[in-house]
Design a protein around this motif. Structure first.
Motif, PDB file in Angstrom:
ATOM      1  N   PRO A 242       0.795  -1.233   0.000  1.00 37.90           N
ATOM      2  CA  PRO A 242       0.000   0.000   0.000  1.00 37.90           C
ATOM      3  C   PRO A 242       0.827   1.283   0.000  1.00 37.90           C
ATOM      4  O   PRO A 242       0.389   2.302  -0.541  1.00 37.90           O
ATOM      5  N   GLU A 243       2.033   1.265   0.582  1.00 32.83           N
ATOM      6  CA  GLU A 243       2.851   2.477   0.677  1.00 32.83           C
ATOM      7  C   GLU A 243       3.839   2.616  -0.469  1.00 32.83           C
ATOM      8  O   GLU A 243       4.604   3.576  -0.513  1.00 32.83           O
ATOM      9  N   ALA A 244       3.835   1.687  -1.408  1.00 33.66           N
ATOM     10  CA  ALA A 244       4.730   1.767  -2.555  1.00 33.66           C
ATOM     11  C   ALA A 244       4.167   2.734  -3.590  1.00 33.66           C
ATOM     12  O   ALA A 244       2.973   3.078  -3.584  1.00 33.66           O
ATOM     13  N   THR A 245       5.031   3.186  -4.487  1.00 37.57           N
ATOM     14  CA  THR A 245       4.570   4.098  -5.538  1.00 37.57           C
ATOM     15  C   THR A 245       3.516   3.439  -6.418  1.00 37.57           C
ATOM     16  O   THR A 245       2.604   4.099  -6.907  1.00 37.57           O
ATOM     17  N   VAL A 246       3.646   2.133  -6.652  1.00 40.20           N
ATOM     18  CA  VAL A 246       2.622   1.334  -7.340  1.00 40.20           C
ATOM     19  C   VAL A 246       2.259   0.199  -6.396  1.00 40.20           C
ATOM     20  O   VAL A 246       3.008  -0.778  -6.269  1.00 40.20           O
ATOM     21  N   PRO A 247       1.132   0.275  -5.702  1.00 39.14           N
ATOM     22  CA  PRO A 247       0.806  -0.716  -4.674  1.00 39.14           C
ATOM     23  C   PRO A 247       0.696  -2.142  -5.190  1.00 39.14           C
ATOM     24  O   PRO A 247       1.247  -3.063  -4.595  1.00 39.14           O
ATOM     25  N   ALA A 248      -0.062  -2.356  -6.286  1.00 39.68           N
ATOM     26  CA  ALA A 248      -0.283  -3.723  -6.781  1.00 39.68           C
ATOM     27  C   ALA A 248       0.993  -4.243  -7.433  1.00 39.68           C
ATOM     28  O   ALA A 248       1.469  -3.692  -8.416  1.00 39.68           O
ATOM     29  N   ARG A 249       1.544  -5.341  -6.877  1.00 42.35           N
ATOM     30  CA  ARG A 249       2.801  -5.872  -7.381  1.00 42.35           C
ATOM     31  C   ARG A 249       2.633  -7.056  -8.309  1.00 42.35           C
ATOM     32  O   ARG A 249       3.590  -7.478  -8.957  1.00 42.35           O
ATOM     33  N   GLY A 250       1.442  -7.633  -8.372  1.00 44.88           N
ATOM     34  CA  GLY A 250       1.203  -8.723  -9.311  1.00 44.88           C
ATOM     35  C   GLY A 250       0.550  -9.911  -8.640  1.00 44.88           C
ATOM     36  O   GLY A 250       0.271  -9.911  -7.436  1.00 44.88           O
ATOM     37  N   THR A 251       0.296 -10.948  -9.458  1.00 46.47           N
ATOM     38  CA  THR A 251      -0.340 -12.174  -8.970  1.00 46.47           C
ATOM     39  C   THR A 251       0.408 -13.386  -9.513  1.00 46.47           C
ATOM     40  O   THR A 251       1.136 -13.292 -10.509  1.00 46.47           O
ATOM     41  N   ILE A 252       0.197 -14.543  -8.837  1.00 46.48           N
ATOM     42  CA  ILE A 252       0.772 -15.806  -9.310  1.00 46.48           C
ATOM     43  C   ILE A 252      -0.102 -16.956  -8.813  1.00 46.48           C
ATOM     44  O   ILE A 252      -0.451 -17.019  -7.637  1.00 46.48           O
TER      45      ILE A 252
END
Length: 437
Positions: free
Chosen positions: A220-230
């Protein structure tokens, strides 16, 4: 034998006893001095002539008999930096003699040795004993002890440099037959030492029954919150030989996620990146081994929740402020920080001599090496004849007051007896002079 010889002998006895009284007074005065070693008196006779026919009185000399090898009482104290040596050996110390041009402390080039271990940090962080000598030790850098040099030990109240999270380990169980997504939040450390939240969401896939979930990673605190799925597949899966409920393989990932290849016993890891404002930070999440019951599993659960978290670990270390400093039995000087971490900055060795009683005495319970004492051997505590270190303790003086008072009485009586001889010889000389009348 002449009367004058008798008087000279008595005078040497008075001089010897006065020296003995000086040793006793020095011992009594320092009976409470930390690390003080008493000086006994050794009386030695000098005879000018002695055989079967004649014996001429000589003189007596009082020589100091040092007790540097005699252990004093070790006493526990509340000072965490205090050290005592139980057995043979000395601390190596340096003597401050002024300031350098850059305002740092300048030390005497000579090596000093002491048993006074009442060390405390001074305003510059040096470990100083009560007599003003700085404790020396081997420097330690990144856990490596440098035994090629001895330096004054200095405790600096710096900060513990943070370590960003690079590896995470997650152990838990996903409930077989669950129909709703399950989430848990974990904490990681960014490159500036701040704690950041990372959310793991496990969503069951009804299309393939009980054995497939999709892991989504969100920061949530990253510049792009969603990092992906697997996708995560559990056994059984077609012709799989892995035990049921264990990890089978990863599906095709999206975003920044990269999954490891399947195989029995191979670590099941998911690598992802997150940018918390200082650039991409790569982290690897370990959820167990493929085909092994452990890490992340899928079994029936009696609980209401579809996800049970057994444990979570990460290797990041937050910023740490100076908390305290302690000494260890092996001589390590350890700085502790408020983040639960610590580091060793120096190790205190023990210095031993072939004949420590021949060391040169100095002010402040200190000694200097002499030719007669032998070379200084700097070794680990407890090795090669060196004593053991006792932490939070000091060595008291080895002076026994009762013994000193007994010696005092004997010295006083012996001195008085010699004065009587002088008085008697004086009377006899007077009688000799009166013979001419």
């Amino acid at each position: 034998m002449s009367l004058y010889s008798s008087m000279n002998t008595a005078l040497s006895g008075m001089n010897a006893q006065s020296r003995a009284l000086g040793h006793i007074s020095d011992n009594v005065a320092n009976s409470q001095t930390v690390g003080f070693k008493r000086t006994d008196t050794n009386f030695v006779s000098f005879i000018s002539e002695s055989n079967n026919d004649v014996h001429r009185p000589g003189t007596v000399l009082a020589r100091p008999d040092f007790t540097n090898q005699v252990q004093g009482t070790i006493e526990q104290v509340e000072n965490p930096l205090a050290l005592a040596i139980s057995g043979q050996g000395f601390f190596t110390a340096a003597l401050p003699i002024g300031k350098n041009d850059n305002n740092t402390t300048r030390f005497d080039a000579r090596q000093f040795y002491t048993r006074a271990g009442d060390f405390n940090r001074n305003s510059e962080g040096y470990m100083m004993n009560g007599a003003g000598y700085a404790l020396q030790g081997w420097p330690v850098t990144n856990g490596v002890v440098d035994k090629t040099q001895l330096v004054p030990i200095r405790i600096q109240e710096d900060v513990f440099t943070p370590t960003p999270t690079a590896a995470l380990t997650f152990n838990g169980n996903l409930s077989a037959g669950a129909t709703t997504a399950q989430s848990t939040s974990i904490q990681v450390i960014d490159t500036l030492g701040r704690s950041r939240a990372v959310t793991l969401t496990f969503t069951p896939s009804a299309a393939v029954g009980d054995n497939q979930w999709t892991l989504s990673i969100n920061a949530p605190e990253a510049t792009v919150p969603a990092r992906g799925t697997i996708p995560i597949l559990f056994s059984p899966d077609g012709a799989s030989t892995h035990p049921n409920g264990t990890l089978e393989e990863f599906g095709v990932p999206t975003g920044s996620l990269i999954g490891s290849a399947g195989g029995a016993g191979v670590p099941a890891t998911v690598t992802f990146t997150a940018d918390f404002g200082q650039g991409p930070q790569t982290m690897t999440l370990n959820i167990g081994n493929f085909g092994v019951s452990g890490g992340l599993t899928q079994f029936a659960s009696s609980g209401a929740s579809g996800l049970s978290v057994n444990s979570f670990e990460q290797d990041g270390i937050p910023l740490g402020a100076f908390s305290s400093v302690t000494t260890q039995k092996n001589g390590d000087v350890r700085i502790n920080y408020d983040n639960g971490k610590s580091k060793v900055v120096a190790r205190v060795p023990v210095t031993v001599f072939k004949d420590p009683d021949r060391l040169q005495h100095l002010d402040g319970q200190a000694f200097l090496r002499t030719i007669d004492s032998g070379e200084a051997r700097v070794v680990e505590a407890g090795e090669d004849g060196a004593g053991l270190l006792t932490t939070s303790a000091i060595e008291r003086s080895n002076v026994d007051i009762a013994t000193e008072f007994s010696k005092l009485i004997l010295a006083q009586r012996a001195y008085s007896a010699n004065t009587r001889i002088v008085s008697t010889v004086d009377d006899l000389l007077q009688e000799t002079l009166n013979m001419r009348r």
